[in-house]
Design a protein around this motif. Structure first.
Motif, PDB file in Angstrom:
ATOM      1  N   PRO A  95       0.834  -1.196   0.000  1.00  0.00           N
ATOM      2  CA  PRO A  95       0.000   0.000   0.000  1.00  0.00           C
ATOM      3  C   PRO A  95       0.871   1.249   0.000  1.00  0.00           C
ATOM      4  N   GLN A  96       0.265   2.364  -0.362  1.00  0.00           N
ATOM      5  CA  GLN A  96       1.001   3.628  -0.340  1.00  0.00           C
ATOM      6  C   GLN A  96       1.475   3.885   1.091  1.00  0.00           C
ATOM      7  N   PRO A  97       2.760   4.095   1.297  1.00  0.00           N
ATOM      8  CA  PRO A  97       3.267   4.220   2.669  1.00  0.00           C
ATOM      9  C   PRO A  97       2.780   5.483   3.356  1.00  0.00           C
ATOM     10  N   LEU A  98       2.530   5.363   4.661  1.00  0.00           N
ATOM     11  CA  LEU A  98       2.173   6.514   5.472  1.00  0.00           C
ATOM     12  C   LEU A  98       3.431   7.276   5.856  1.00  0.00           C
ATOM     13  N   SER A  99       3.311   8.585   5.937  1.00  0.00           N
ATOM     14  CA  SER A  99       4.421   9.373   6.465  1.00  0.00           C
ATOM     15  C   SER A  99       4.547   9.084   7.954  1.00  0.00           C
ATOM     16  N   LYS A 100       5.687   9.428   8.537  1.00  0.00           N
ATOM     17  CA  LYS A 100       5.868   9.154   9.958  1.00  0.00           C
ATOM     18  C   LYS A 100       4.868   9.941  10.807  1.00  0.00           C
ATOM     19  N   ARG A 101       4.474  11.138  10.342  1.00  0.00           N
ATOM     20  CA  ARG A 101       3.497  11.920  11.104  1.00  0.00           C
ATOM     21  C   ARG A 101       2.099  11.323  10.971  1.00  0.00           C
ATOM     22  N   GLU A 102       1.751  10.853   9.789  1.00  0.00           N
ATOM     23  CA  GLU A 102       0.459  10.195   9.611  1.00  0.00           C
ATOM     24  C   GLU A 102       0.385   8.924  10.446  1.00  0.00           C
ATOM     25  N   LEU A 103       1.465   8.167  10.471  1.00  0.00           N
ATOM     26  CA  LEU A 103       1.508   6.945  11.260  1.00  0.00           C
ATOM     27  C   LEU A 103       1.338   7.246  12.741  1.00  0.00           C
ATOM     28  N   GLU A 104       1.996   8.295  13.219  1.00  0.00           N
ATOM     29  CA  GLU A 104       1.908   8.631  14.634  1.00  0.00           C
ATOM     30  C   GLU A 104       0.497   9.075  15.002  1.00  0.00           C
ATOM     31  N   VAL A 105      -0.141   9.858  14.136  1.00  0.00           N
ATOM     32  CA  VAL A 105      -1.523  10.276  14.382  1.00  0.00           C
ATOM     33  C   VAL A 105      -2.444   9.055  14.409  1.00  0.00           C
ATOM     34  N   LEU A 106      -2.257   8.147  13.459  1.00  0.00           N
ATOM     35  CA  LEU A 106      -3.059   6.927  13.413  1.00  0.00           C
ATOM     36  C   LEU A 106      -2.882   6.115  14.687  1.00  0.00           C
ATOM     37  N   ARG A 107      -1.648   5.951  15.130  1.00  0.00           N
ATOM     38  CA  ARG A 107      -1.375   5.158  16.335  1.00  0.00           C
ATOM     39  C   ARG A 107      -2.051   5.765  17.564  1.00  0.00           C
ATOM     40  N   LEU A 108      -1.929   7.071  17.721  1.00  0.00           N
ATOM     41  CA  LEU A 108      -2.504   7.721  18.894  1.00  0.00           C
ATOM     42  C   LEU A 108      -4.030   7.732  18.847  1.00  0.00           C
ATOM     43  N   TYR A 109      -4.574   7.952  17.649  1.00  0.00           N
ATOM     44  CA  TYR A 109      -6.030   7.958  17.512  1.00  0.00           C
ATOM     45  C   TYR A 109      -6.597   6.566  17.786  1.00  0.00           C
ATOM     46  N   ALA A 110      -5.969   5.564  17.219  1.00  0.00           N
ATOM     47  CA  ALA A 110      -6.431   4.195  17.439  1.00  0.00           C
ATOM     48  C   ALA A 110      -6.218   3.760  18.880  1.00  0.00           C
ATOM     49  N   GLY A 111      -5.292   4.411  19.571  1.00  0.00           N
ATOM     50  CA  GLY A 111      -5.050   4.105  20.977  1.00  0.00           C
ATOM     51  C   GLY A 111      -6.046   4.750  21.917  1.00  0.00           C
ATOM     52  N   GLY A 112      -6.972   5.568  21.355  1.00  0.00           N
ATOM     53  CA  GLY A 112      -8.038   6.119  22.198  1.00  0.00           C
ATOM     54  C   GLY A 112      -8.015   7.613  22.397  1.00  0.00           C
ATOM     55  N   LEU A 113      -7.014   8.317  21.857  1.00  0.00           N
ATOM     56  CA  LEU A 113      -6.956   9.765  22.027  1.00  0.00           C
ATOM     57  C   LEU A 113      -7.858  10.471  21.021  1.00  0.00           C
TER      58      LEU A 113
END
Length: 263
Positions: A184-202
Motif C-alpha cells: 500500500p502507499q506508505p504513510l508518512s511518519k506523522r500520519e503513522l503517529e496520528v493513526l497510532r494515537l487515535y487508534a489508541g483512544g486519544l
C-alpha cells in the motif's frame, strides 16, 4: 569494531530528575581492562524492565546504568550523559516528551551520540519503515527472546543493523510485497503517529496537544492516512490498527468499543 566505541561513565542525576540510576557508586572512572557499553533501559512495565535487566546483567561488555518508566524519567537520565545505547519500548504513553516516533525523533536530535535499540510488540511494516526513516535499524520484537537484545545492542553501538527473527520476517514480507507491487502507499511518519494515537483512544484535540500541532493539521493527517489505506470509516481504521499491530490490541479494543457505541 565495538572497541572503537568511546566509554563514558555515569554521573548521578540531580535530585528529582526521575528514573533509576544504577551503579551510581561508579562516579569515578575505575581502571578497567577492555571496554564496556553503558546501557539504559526504558519501558513502562516494571516486569519487562526486570526481565531485560536479568537477561543483560551477565554480559561482561554491558554496564546497565539506569532505567526509566516514561519519557520524563528517560530524559532526566540522558541529561546525565550516562548512556551509550538506549533500549526503549515504542509505546510509553504520557509524560512530558510522549513516545513512539515523536520521542525517538527528539532523542535523535537532542542526544545524537546515543544509539537506539527499539524493543517492542509493534513490528508492522509501517512502524518499521518509520523507524528506518529516522535511522533506527536495530529492532527486537517482544515476541522474541530477550537474548536477541545482546547482538542488537552490539550492532547499534557500531552503527550496524539488527532485526530479531519476528521483525526480520516482517521486513522480508514487506520487501516481497514491494517487489510484487502489492504494497500500500506508505504513510508518512506523522500520519503513522496520528493513526497510532487515535487508534489508541486519544481524541483529535488530545493528539494535537500531545504533538504540539494544530487540530486542523492532525485532522488532515488522519484523513490522508485513511485515504492512503483506502479506509472510509473510523471503526475500520481502528480495526486496521489492531490487525496490523500499530497499537497494542488491549488499547485498541477499548477504543473500538467506544467507536462502536457511536455508530
Amino acid at each position: 569494531m565495538i572497541g572503537a566505541v568511546p566509554v563514558r561513565w555515569c554521573q548521578p542525576p540531580a535530585s528529582g530528575c526521575g528514573g533509576m540510576l544504577l551503579n551510581a557508586q561508579r562516579v569515578q572512572r575505575p581502571q578497567m581492562q577492555g571496554f564496556s557499553l553503558r546501557v539504559v533501559l526504558a519501558d513502562d512495565h516494571p516486569a519487562m524492565i526486570a526481565g531485560i535487566h536479568h537477561g543483560l546483567s551477565s554480559v561482561g561488555t554491558f554496564q546497565l546504568t539506569g532505567t526509566a518508566a516514561n519519557s520524563t524519567e528517560l530524559f532526566g537520565l540522558l541529561d546525565t550523559d550516562c548512556c551509550d545505547v538506549l533500549v526503549s519500548d515504542y509505546s510509553m504513553p504520557g509524560n512530558e516528551h510522549g513516545d513512539g516516533i515523536a520521542l525517538f525523533s527528539l532523542i535523535r536530535r537532542r542526544y545524537p551520540a546515543v544509539k537506539l535499540v527499539v524493543f517492542t510488540m509493534l513490528d508492522n511494516p509501517a512502524v518499521l519503515g518509520a523507524l528506518q526513516n529516522l535511522g533506527i535499524s536495530c529492532v527486537v520484537s517482544k515476541a522474541d527472546a530477550v537474548s536477541y537484545l545482546i547482538p542488537a545492542i552490539h550492532a547499534a553501538a557500531t552503527g550496524g543493523t539488527y532485526y530479531s527473527p519476528t521483525v526480520q520476517k516482517t521486513v522480508r514480507m514487506r520487501d516481497l510485497n514491494g517487489r510484487n507491487g502489492n504494497a500500500p502507499q506508505p504513510l508518512s511518519k506523522r500520519e503513522l503517529e496520528v493513526l497510532r494515537l487515535y487508534a489508541g483512544g486519544l481524541t483529535i484535540n488530545e493528539i494535537a496537544e500531545r504533538l504540539n500541532r494544530s487540530k486542523k493539521t492532525i485532522s488532515t493527517q488522519k484523513v490522508r492516512a485513511m485515504q492512503k489505506l483506502g479506509i472510509e470509516r473510523d471503526v475500520d481504521l481502528l480495526r486496521y490498527a489492531m490487525e496490523h499491530g500499530i497499537v497494542a490490541a488491549s488499547s485498541q479494543q477499548g477504543a473500538a468499543a467506544d467507536e462502536g457505541q457511536q455508530d
